[in-house]
Design a protein around this motif. Structure first.
Motif, short mmCIF file in Angstrom:
data_model
loop_
_atom_site.label_atom_id
_atom_site.label_comp_id
_atom_site.label_asym_id
_atom_site.label_seq_id
_atom_site.Cartn_x
_atom_site.Cartn_y
_atom_site.Cartn_z
N LEU A 91 15.32 14.94 -5.98
CA LEU A 91 16.10 14.24 -4.96
C LEU A 91 17.38 15.01 -4.63
N GLN A 92 18.05 15.52 -5.63
CA GLN A 92 19.27 16.31 -5.40
C GLN A 92 18.95 17.57 -4.58
N ASP A 120 1.86 6.90 -6.60
CA ASP A 120 0.79 7.85 -6.93
C ASP A 120 1.18 9.28 -6.59
N THR A 121 1.89 9.45 -5.47
CA THR A 121 2.32 10.78 -5.04
C THR A 121 3.29 11.42 -6.03
N LEU A 122 4.14 10.61 -6.62
CA LEU A 122 5.17 11.14 -7.54
C LEU A 122 4.78 10.96 -9.01
N ALA A 123 3.51 10.66 -9.26
CA ALA A 123 3.02 10.48 -10.64
C ALA A 123 3.17 11.79 -11.42
N GLY A 124 3.50 11.66 -12.68
CA GLY A 124 3.58 12.83 -13.56
C GLY A 124 4.95 13.46 -13.63
N PHE A 125 5.88 13.00 -12.81
CA PHE A 125 7.24 13.52 -12.85
C PHE A 125 8.08 12.63 -13.76
N SER A 126 8.91 13.27 -14.58
CA SER A 126 9.83 12.48 -15.42
C SER A 126 10.95 11.95 -14.53
N GLU A 175 0.83 -1.20 0.00
CA GLU A 175 0.00 0.00 0.00
C GLU A 175 0.87 1.26 0.00
N LYS A 176 1.90 1.24 0.83
CA LYS A 176 2.81 2.39 0.91
C LYS A 176 3.52 2.61 -0.42
N SER A 177 3.96 1.54 -1.04
CA SER A 177 4.63 1.63 -2.33
C SER A 177 3.71 2.25 -3.38
N GLN A 178 2.45 1.84 -3.38
CA GLN A 178 1.49 2.41 -4.32
C GLN A 178 1.25 3.88 -4.02
N PHE A 179 1.19 4.23 -2.73
CA PHE A 179 1.00 5.62 -2.33
C PHE A 179 2.17 6.48 -2.83
#
Length: 153
Positions: A130-131, A116-122, A109-113
């Motif tokens: 991250l940097q 989903d949270t970082l969806a749309g980022f290349s 569940e956490k992995s999916q969250f």
């Protein structure tokens, strides 16, 4: 009205605080535990069994707090604490099978969250983000150390 760099910095800081609060709340609800307890459970998930003293050193939580968490986890049926016949001095800890299954499910569940949270980022945007977060973390550590050392900038 033009926005000053100071205002932008404050907005970034406040946004980071708000995101952290929301992420922490969601993370804890996914796993149903506090960060310290999650750390203990994560370690136990990775190891079949562990001596309580070794667990305390690995998770870097004081012995009394580890004991308190383990007693509560034991009462809830999440873990088992026991002594081995060949070493009655050490207390050993392991996850109950059902608890292990539940934790593995909550990690999914956490992995999916996170996904989903970082969806749309290349991929490039994620690496840049991250940097930037690493730099913010390093700056926080530096500022904290300088303030602890009595140097105020």
């Amino acid at each position: 009205m033009s926005v000053t760099i100071c205002t932008v910095r404050l907005q970034i800081f406040l946004q980071l605080q708000a995101v952290n609060k929301e992420l922490t709340s969601k993370f804890e609800s996914c796993l149903g535990s506090s960060p310290s307890r999650v750390e203990i459970l994560h370690y136990l998930l990775q190891h079949e069994e562990v001596a309580q003293s070794a667990l305390q050193k690995e998770v870097n939580i004081d012995a009394a707090a580890v004991t308190r968490h383990l007693k509560q986890l034991e009462a809830a049926g999440t873990i088992v604490r026991y002594r081995k016949e060949d070493n009655q001095r050490a207390t050993w800890v392991k996850l109950e099978a059902e608890a292990k299954r539940q934790i593995e499910h909550s990690y999914q569940e956490k992995s999916q969250f996170v996904k989903d949270t970082l969806a749309g980022f290349s991929e490039e945007e994620l690496e840049q983000f991250l940097q930037m977060l690493d730099r913010v973390s390093e700056n926080v550590s530096r500022v904290t150390k300088s303030q602890l050392g009595g140097e105020h900038k």
